[in-house]
Scaffold this active site. Structure first.
Site, PDB file in Angstrom:
ATOM      1  N   GLU A 276      20.234  76.005  14.637  1.00 42.32           N
ATOM      2  CA  GLU A 276      20.660  74.657  15.046  1.00 42.32           C
ATOM      3  C   GLU A 276      20.930  73.783  13.826  1.00 42.32           C
ATOM      4  O   GLU A 276      21.882  72.991  13.807  1.00 42.32           O
ATOM      5  CB  GLU A 276      19.603  74.011  15.950  1.00 42.32           C
ATOM      6  N   TRP A 279      24.254  74.548  12.666  1.00 28.79           N
ATOM      7  CA  TRP A 279      25.298  73.860  13.464  1.00 28.79           C
ATOM      8  C   TRP A 279      25.586  72.472  12.873  1.00 28.79           C
ATOM      9  O   TRP A 279      26.709  71.985  12.889  1.00 28.79           O
ATOM     10  CB  TRP A 279      24.871  73.716  14.933  1.00 28.79           C
ATOM     11  N   TRP A 307      44.565  62.707  30.807  1.00 30.40           N
ATOM     12  CA  TRP A 307      43.349  61.921  31.043  1.00 30.40           C
ATOM     13  C   TRP A 307      43.596  60.852  32.095  1.00 30.40           C
ATOM     14  O   TRP A 307      44.699  60.305  32.191  1.00 30.40           O
ATOM     15  CB  TRP A 307      42.889  61.237  29.755  1.00 30.40           C
ATOM     16  N   ASN A 342      19.505  67.638  24.078  1.00 33.65           N
ATOM     17  CA  ASN A 342      20.768  68.346  23.831  1.00 33.65           C
ATOM     18  C   ASN A 342      21.381  68.965  25.085  1.00 33.65           C
ATOM     19  O   ASN A 342      22.579  68.846  25.323  1.00 33.65           O
ATOM     20  CB  ASN A 342      20.554  69.436  22.770  1.00 33.65           C
ATOM     21  N   TRP A 360      37.534  62.391  26.068  1.00 34.29           N
ATOM     22  CA  TRP A 360      36.256  62.599  25.367  1.00 34.29           C
ATOM     23  C   TRP A 360      35.979  61.502  24.344  1.00 34.29           C
ATOM     24  O   TRP A 360      34.820  61.210  24.022  1.00 34.29           O
ATOM     25  CB  TRP A 360      36.205  63.979  24.704  1.00 34.29           C
ATOM     26  N   TRP A 383      31.454  66.836  21.004  1.00 34.24           N
ATOM     27  CA  TRP A 383      32.312  66.372  22.109  1.00 34.24           C
ATOM     28  C   TRP A 383      33.509  67.304  22.256  1.00 34.24           C
ATOM     29  O   TRP A 383      33.893  67.680  23.362  1.00 34.24           O
ATOM     30  CB  TRP A 383      32.755  64.919  21.894  1.00 34.24           C
TER      31      TRP A 383
HETATM   32  P1  FAD Z   1      16.503  70.317  17.574  1.00 28.33           P
HETATM   33  O1  FAD Z   1      16.791  71.216  18.719  1.00 28.33           O
HETATM   34  O2  FAD Z   1      15.114  70.204  17.126  1.00 28.33           O
HETATM   35  O3  FAD Z   1      17.435  70.822  16.381  1.00 28.33           O
HETATM   36  C1  FAD Z   1      17.115  70.626  15.000  1.00 28.33           C
HETATM   37  C2  FAD Z   1      18.250  69.909  14.312  1.00 28.33           C
HETATM   38  O4  FAD Z   1      19.421  70.711  14.314  1.00 28.33           O
HETATM   39  C3  FAD Z   1      18.649  68.605  14.963  1.00 28.33           C
HETATM   40  O5  FAD Z   1      17.802  67.561  14.567  1.00 28.33           O
HETATM   41  C4  FAD Z   1      20.090  68.438  14.490  1.00 28.33           C
HETATM   42  O6  FAD Z   1      20.141  67.895  13.196  1.00 28.33           O
HETATM   43  C5  FAD Z   1      20.576  69.878  14.413  1.00 28.33           C
HETATM   44  N1  FAD Z   1      21.306  70.221  15.658  1.00 28.33           N
HETATM   45  C6  FAD Z   1      20.782  70.691  16.807  1.00 28.33           C
HETATM   46  N2  FAD Z   1      21.771  70.941  17.701  1.00 28.33           N
HETATM   47  C7  FAD Z   1      22.922  70.616  17.088  1.00 28.33           C
HETATM   48  C8  FAD Z   1      24.287  70.634  17.479  1.00 28.33           C
HETATM   49  N3  FAD Z   1      24.684  71.052  18.704  1.00 28.33           N
HETATM   50  N4  FAD Z   1      25.225  70.180  16.609  1.00 28.33           N
HETATM   51  C9  FAD Z   1      24.881  69.748  15.372  1.00 28.33           C
HETATM   52  N5  FAD Z   1      23.600  69.724  14.942  1.00 28.33           N
HETATM   53  C10 FAD Z   1      22.641  70.145  15.793  1.00 28.33           C
HETATM   54  N6  FAD Z   1      23.543  65.455  17.030  1.00 28.33           N
HETATM   55  C11 FAD Z   1      23.444  64.504  16.090  1.00 28.33           C
HETATM   56  O7  FAD Z   1      22.626  64.625  15.173  1.00 28.33           O
HETATM   57  N7  FAD Z   1      24.246  63.383  16.138  1.00 28.33           N
HETATM   58  C12 FAD Z   1      25.154  63.189  17.137  1.00 28.33           C
HETATM   59  O8  FAD Z   1      25.869  62.175  17.127  1.00 28.33           O
HETATM   60  C13 FAD Z   1      25.252  64.178  18.148  1.00 28.33           C
HETATM   61  N8  FAD Z   1      26.113  64.018  19.189  1.00 28.33           N
HETATM   62  C14 FAD Z   1      26.184  64.988  20.158  1.00 28.33           C
HETATM   63  C15 FAD Z   1      27.102  64.824  21.220  1.00 28.33           C
HETATM   64  C16 FAD Z   1      27.181  65.782  22.220  1.00 28.33           C
HETATM   65  C17 FAD Z   1      28.179  65.615  23.345  1.00 28.33           C
HETATM   66  C18 FAD Z   1      26.348  66.924  22.170  1.00 28.33           C
HETATM   67  C19 FAD Z   1      26.429  67.979  23.238  1.00 28.33           C
HETATM   68  C20 FAD Z   1      25.451  67.105  21.129  1.00 28.33           C
HETATM   69  C21 FAD Z   1      25.373  66.150  20.105  1.00 28.33           C
HETATM   70  N9  FAD Z   1      24.471  66.303  19.019  1.00 28.33           N
HETATM   71  C22 FAD Z   1      24.405  65.337  18.056  1.00 28.33           C
HETATM   72  C23 FAD Z   1      23.739  67.562  18.824  1.00 28.33           C
HETATM   73  C24 FAD Z   1      22.336  67.670  19.440  1.00 28.33           C
HETATM   74  O9  FAD Z   1      22.353  67.259  20.771  1.00 28.33           O
HETATM   75  C25 FAD Z   1      21.292  66.873  18.685  1.00 28.33           C
HETATM   76  O10 FAD Z   1      21.364  67.146  17.297  1.00 28.33           O
HETATM   77  C26 FAD Z   1      19.875  67.256  19.172  1.00 28.33           C
HETATM   78  O11 FAD Z   1      19.768  67.017  20.545  1.00 28.33           O
HETATM   79  C27 FAD Z   1      18.843  66.458  18.417  1.00 28.33           C
HETATM   80  O12 FAD Z   1      17.563  66.700  18.931  1.00 28.33           O
HETATM   81  P2  FAD Z   1      16.483  67.446  18.050  1.00 28.33           P
HETATM   82  O13 FAD Z   1      16.421  66.838  16.697  1.00 28.33           O
HETATM   83  O14 FAD Z   1      15.224  67.493  18.833  1.00 28.33           O
HETATM   84  O15 FAD Z   1      17.133  68.896  17.923  1.00 28.33           O
END
Ligand code: FAD
Length: 483
Positions: A276, A279, A307, A342, A360, A383
């Protein structure tokens, strides 16, 4: 340890999204010079860089206070300035006699271009400007495919990154930081970053700042990491790290999170969590290589999506009043806490794009304003992933069914009940589709559809068909283009 020499000219350390003292290359290189250090933060709202949303400003306020307190413990303090970044840097250079500016680089196209122009202009006047990567596992642009181009698919990118990049040595930052005493600073209170009238942040349960970030990481590796791979998709369980805003503001380095997770358990246990974090790097890598994706579909044929203009649908989505409990719970979690799980982000995004056929970019903008972790690269990339228009995106025909998703990932209804108390009395069986419940069940649960909780604003099957037709028309364009 910094020993400032009386003769050395100060180094300005320009903090931006690296609001920490540990593992901060710009700061440790400044300390290594032995010169006095001027720690600076500039609130530059008028530049070409997209201004922060309201929830991010809430976070920034607390994070700057934490950084200032940490600097004071080391004999220094944070100098605050508001205005055009270059003008403020020039003013501070004039006031302090500094001849160097250190910063950890930003990689978003507009910020990077602003910084490059500014560095060029200052260097022309004899000021040395240096930048480092303190933000990502790998420098955006550095991980390239065998053919030398940017990766467009996640898995090979991830493999290449993890085989090439290695954690830098962990540093705690200088014990003592000498800062010229007379340097004036603005007052953070005067910036009014915390909302008032109304204060919508009363449900924001976060501890911004480096200490809060380190504590969140510690909690995660001790109590959640072992169940993360299985549990990260269940929004009712607190099994994710909630590190995203801390990482966005650079209160902790991503390598520190990787190393702590890998040390915490048996080999392989941290793999999903590390993926993650990759990602996050992949998002930055894509935005760096394809800067147009903030405004345009990565796959250009998707810019022809038909749209719908639907102000009523958009408002219902923003307010958590679509009649689909899991979607509404997510949107209310976002509004109340500045965060959304997420799995639920994917479902609400899919609902806006596919069920409502709303652009979007509308959703991205709302998230930008409401999320404490709003991050241009991650927001846009995700997105577009949901829209099917991104690199390595979800296939267009994947349309989340919010009822099935709710029954699968919130089977005991804990998440929906927390955010939608007005339907909390419904038995699990009906919780994710209240309109299917018999009248007496609704009565017993004190739910009056259309009054205490909305009926669905679109019917799932009809919306699904409409979305597939729209998406197929776009895909036809792609076929035509590729012929
Ligand atoms: P954990 O599951 O603990 O993951 C650890 C870290 O990995 C996160 O803190 C984050 O930095 C990174 N990460 C995890 N999933 C993703 C992912 N899909 N993409 C990129 N990095 C990821 N994340 C943001 O940080 N900023 C945003 O603006 C953002 N917008 C999003 C919009 C949409 C529509 C979606 C589906 C996801 C988005 N995310 C975004 C990704 C993700 O949802 C969040 O990073 C995550 O929910 C943060 O929670 P956590 O720190 O507990 O994640």
């Amino acid at each position: 340890m910094t020993t400032a020499t009386a003769t050395a000219k100060p180094v300005i350390v320009w903090f931006r999204r690296d609001l920490r003292l540990a593992d901060n290359p710009a700061l440790s290189h400044a300390a290594a010079t032995g010169a006095p250090i001027v720690p600076l933060y500039v609130l530059d709202e008028g530049s070409r860089v997209r201004p922060m949303g309201a929830a991010s400003l809430w976070w920034l306020d607390k994070s700057l206070r934490a950084l200032d307190a940490a600097l004071r413990e080391r004999g220094s303090r944070l100098i605050l300035r508001r205005g055009d970044a270059e003008a403020e840097l020039r003013r501070l250079i004039e006031e302090t006699g500094a001849d160097r500016v250190h910063m950890n680089r930003l990689w978003e196209p507009d910020a990077a271009a602003r910084d490059a122009d500014l560095a060029h202009a200052l260097q022309a006047d004899g000021v040395e400007v240096k930048g480092w990567n303190g933000t990502y596992l790998a420098t955006p642009g550095a991980v390239r495919s065998g053919a030398g181009g940017p990766y467009k698919v996640f898995t090979p990118f991830s493999k290449a990154l993890l085989s090439q990049a290695a954690p830098p040595e962990h540093t705690l930052g200088p014990h003592r930081i000498d800062t010229p005493r007379a340097t004036p600073s603005e007052r953070l209170d005067d910036w009014r970053l915390h909302p008032t009238r109304p204060d919508w942040s009363t449900g924001f349960d976060w501890t911004p700042g480096e200490a809060g970030a380190v504590a969140a990481l510690g909690r995660f590796v001790r109590h959640a990491l072992a169940d993360y791979a299985d549990g990260r998709d269940r929004p009712g369980d607190a099994l994710t790290s909630r590190l995203s805003p801390h990482l966005h503001f650079g209160e902790i380095s991503p390598w520190r999170a990787v190393v702590a997770a890998e040390k915490a358990g048996p080999p392989g246990q941290a793999a999903k969590f590390v993926t993650e974090l990759v990602w996050r790097d992949f998002s930055a890598h894509l935005l760096h290589a394809f800067p147009q994706i903030t405004d345009h579909a990565f796959r250009p044929e998707y810019d022809r999506m038909p749209w719908r203009a639907d102000a009523t649908g958009l408002r219902a989505w923003k307010r958590g009043l679509t009649g689909y409990p899991l979607v509404d719970a997510g949107m209310r979690e976002l509004w109340r806490t500045g965060y959304m799980h997420n799995r639920v982000r994917m479902i609400v995004a899919s609902f806006l794009i596919k069920h409502l056929l709303i652009d979007w970019r509308e959703g991205e903008t709302w998230f930008w304003d409401c999320l404490v972790d709003a991050d241009l690269a991650s927001n846009v990339q995700n997105w577009q992933w949901v829209a099917g228009s991104g690199a390595d995106a979800s296939p267009y025909f994947r349309i989340f069914n919010p009822v099935a998703q709710g029954r699968k990932f919130d089977a005991d209804g804990r998440y929906v009940r927390r955010w939608i108390p007005e339907i909390a009395g419904l038995p699990d069986r009906w919780l994710h589709a209240p309109w299917e419940a018999p009248a007496e069940v609704l009565r017993e649960a004190r739910v009056r559809l259309g009054s205490t909780y909305p009926r669905p604003i679109v019917e799932h099957e009809a919306a699904r068909k409409r979305a597939l037709d729209a998406l197929k028309s776009v895909d036809r364009h792609r076929d035509e283009r590729e012929d």
